[in-house]
Design a protein around this motif. Sequence first.
Motif: not given
Length: 514
Positions: A278, A280-281, A283, A464, A492, A497
Amino acid sequence: MSDVAAGNNLRVVETAIPARMDRLPWSRWHWMVIIGLGTVWILDGLSVTIVGAIGGRLVEKGSGLNLSPSEVGWAGSAYIVGACAGALYFGRLADRIGRKKLFMLTLVIFMAGTVLTAFSMNFWWFIACRVITGAGVGGEYSAIHSAVDELIPARVRGAVDLIIGGSFWIGTILGSLASLLLLDKSLFPTDVGWRISFGLAAVMGFAILLVRRNVPESPRWLFLHGQEEEAERVTTEIEQQVVASTGQELIEPRRTIRVKQREPMGILEIAKVVFKLYPKRTFVGFALFTGQAFLYNAIFFTYALVLTKIYGVNDSSVGLYLLPFAVGNFAGPLLLGRLFDTVGRKPMISGTYVLSGILLIITGILFKDGHLTATTQTIAWCVIFFFASAGASAAYLTVSEIFPMETRAMAIAFFYASGTIIGGFGGPLLFGALIQGGKPGQIFIGYLVGAIVMILGGVIQATMGVESAQRDLEDIAPPMSVTAEELDEPGEEADPFTVGRDEGRHLHRSGGQR
């Protein structure tokens, strides 16, 4: 039902417990959960405010400690260190041994540290007690947020979480009012009043403990860790209490989930989930916690200086300006919280972040150009944090929702510790340097930095972030142990997402089970 997984002793369990918990009508039982668990933020606000308020008293002769100003500052840092260490250590334990054992233990640790602080006789005793108290509060955050999110129905999870987070400012208000009374030398001796303040915090903790002992272990945690019979028993008891208090007949759960029970995850496995599965999560979580830390520090590290040096407010009156500031911080989550469930997480979180950043820039310009007074400046701060506090509270909600159940408490701990370090150590270094000269232009730069980082956090959330409003936790981030035949790509990769609402689950339909 359950069957033995082929080739080993782990069991594959099919359960409707998540759906059964989420379809419960609001009841007296849910209020008990909020009072028993959510009040940790009040304790934190009370503890932090009391120490800030008594700082001046502790440097006086006859206080019983006679600390120097730098030693008072070290006490604040000790609390932060304890909170970060406690969050990480107890967060790990909350995922390993359960939510209830941890939220009972951490509250006892908080109470012990607070009581011992009241009996401090020297600097090192005081420092050690602040570390212990901080460790208890840090551990509370991990166990409490994971338990609350797993016990509260999805349709109101956002509003409940935000109000709980905003209740920190109730503790601030109580601490401010209590300090005015307890630090009055006409009522209490110099070396007594500040000790009573810590005693009162411990008494409040004990009252919460009496309620908290009635809060059960999370059924979600139980069935995932090989205790499906206990999970069934706990869920049935909860349903019986809800029916008894509401008189409503419960609807049938609409879905089941199949998971393979597993041992608690190791720290390297958790790191892999957070950073690799994960990214992106992760970030987004960093962006949200960094943004709120910078915005809060931009004002908190300057408000006393602005009031006293720029507007000529007497030092003894600064605390009075904190009261409306605290009211604004609590009013935001209280009044806006429901919108995070109805309008949605992404628009509300990004909106409150960006709006509060823009308002801070406008306020900074008016301040730099000399158009504000102490009163209008305080009003501006209240408006800014009406929105910022709601967004900041939602940051805790976000990191609790967007990672799998097996890592939930540790994820909360990780981001809480990161935000606390940024706010407690990075903030003083940056903003302390910016405001050293005490000139409006320098303070404006601090406002500008805090506002820009907050706005960036909002933009990252908008582009995001994960939309998790009114969604089952198992939809937002499937358990790592969900069976392969149900979900081939957890994480993801399932879509940009989040997992689709109809993916990876057995749904109960009028035409049968899909």
